[in-house]
Design a protein around this motif. Structure first.
Motif, PDB file in Angstrom:
ATOM      1  N   VAL A  26       0.869  -1.186   0.000  1.00 28.30           N
ATOM      2  CA  VAL A  26       0.000   0.000   0.000  1.00 28.30           C
ATOM      3  C   VAL A  26       0.900   1.228   0.000  1.00 28.30           C
ATOM      4  O   VAL A  26       1.685   1.431   0.918  1.00 28.30           O
ATOM      5  CB  VAL A  26      -0.932   0.015   1.232  1.00 28.30           C
ATOM      6  N   GLU A  27       0.786   2.030  -1.052  1.00 35.43           N
ATOM      7  CA  GLU A  27       1.604   3.230  -1.175  1.00 35.43           C
ATOM      8  C   GLU A  27       0.840   4.495  -0.812  1.00 35.43           C
ATOM      9  O   GLU A  27       1.444   5.482  -0.404  1.00 35.43           O
ATOM     10  CB  GLU A  27       2.145   3.344  -2.600  1.00 35.43           C
ATOM     11  N   LYS A  28      -0.473   4.461  -0.989  1.00 34.26           N
ATOM     12  CA  LYS A  28      -1.306   5.626  -0.659  1.00 34.26           C
ATOM     13  C   LYS A  28      -2.643   5.118  -0.171  1.00 34.26           C
ATOM     14  O   LYS A  28      -3.239   4.231  -0.772  1.00 34.26           O
ATOM     15  CB  LYS A  28      -1.501   6.510  -1.895  1.00 34.26           C
ATOM     16  N   ASP A  29      -3.122   5.695   0.936  1.00 32.53           N
ATOM     17  CA  ASP A  29      -4.398   5.301   1.541  1.00 32.53           C
ATOM     18  C   ASP A  29      -5.072   6.556   2.059  1.00 32.53           C
ATOM     19  O   ASP A  29      -4.772   7.025   3.153  1.00 32.53           O
ATOM     20  CB  ASP A  29      -4.151   4.294   2.661  1.00 32.53           C
ATOM     21  N   GLU A  30      -5.949   7.114   1.238  1.00 34.64           N
ATOM     22  CA  GLU A  30      -6.699   8.309   1.612  1.00 34.64           C
ATOM     23  C   GLU A  30      -8.158   8.082   1.256  1.00 34.64           C
ATOM     24  O   GLU A  30      -8.463   7.278   0.375  1.00 34.64           O
ATOM     25  CB  GLU A  30      -6.163   9.525   0.852  1.00 34.64           C
ATOM     26  N   PRO A  31      -9.073   8.787   1.923  1.00 36.80           N
ATOM     27  CA  PRO A  31     -10.489   8.619   1.568  1.00 36.80           C
ATOM     28  C   PRO A  31     -10.715   8.899   0.082  1.00 36.80           C
ATOM     29  O   PRO A  31     -10.348   9.957  -0.431  1.00 36.80           O
ATOM     30  CB  PRO A  31     -11.198   9.659   2.439  1.00 36.80           C
ATOM     31  N   GLY A  32     -11.237   7.907  -0.622  1.00 38.19           N
ATOM     32  CA  GLY A  32     -11.547   8.070  -2.030  1.00 38.19           C
ATOM     33  C   GLY A  32     -10.389   7.887  -2.976  1.00 38.19           C
ATOM     34  O   GLY A  32     -10.556   8.001  -4.185  1.00 38.19           O
TER      35      GLY A  32
END
Length: 144
Positions: A26-32
């Motif tokens: 997982v490199e990026k985990d933001e809402p949406g």
């Protein structure tokens, strides 16, 4: 499932044994929005020595799952489609970038582009989500 040191891994992904077994990062985990990468191994190829389409789908689906689980409620896939654009082989790194396109009530639409290490598009995936009334902290039970 691993993440970069500055990005903690959510419990949802800590419990995701399939993504972990495939070596997804997982490199990026933001809402949406999310970005997940995976290095293609020899055991991920089909009889033509190209990446198995089901594993490309799995990568896109994981990015979709992260992007659409935006709050404390469990959100699941209501459906998804994929278009394969370019074949890849063992040794290549694939990256899936998921972005929310629409969220109305409990229904969402998310687009995921899978690229190879050169930035070429490998696949385009569209996922449709349904947010349940179940809390994400509850790992068991059924969606409602």
């Amino acid at each position: 499932m691993s993440a970069r040191p500055e990005q903690p891994v959510r419990p949802m992904m800590q419990r995701d044994r399939a993504s972990a077994a495939l070596g997804m990062l997982v490199e990026k985990d933001e809402p949406g929005e999310s970005r997940v990468s995976m290095r293609v191994r020899e055991d991920m190829t089909n009889g033509f020595a190209i990446t198995h389409g089901g594993l490309v789908f799995a990568l896109a689906d994981t990015a979709f799952a992260i992007a659409c689980n935006e709050d404390e409620r469990v959100t699941v896939a209501a459906g998804a489609d994929i278009t394969f654009l370019k074949s890849t082989r063992a040794g290549q790194t694939l990256t899936a970038h998921a972005v929310r396109r629409s969220l109305v009530g409990r229904t969402g639409v998310y687009d995921v582009t899978v690229t190879d290490e050169t930035g070429d598009a490998v696949a385009e995936f569209r996922g449709r989500s349904l947010t349940t009334n179940r809390a994400a902290a509850d790992a068991g039970g059924t969606a409602d």
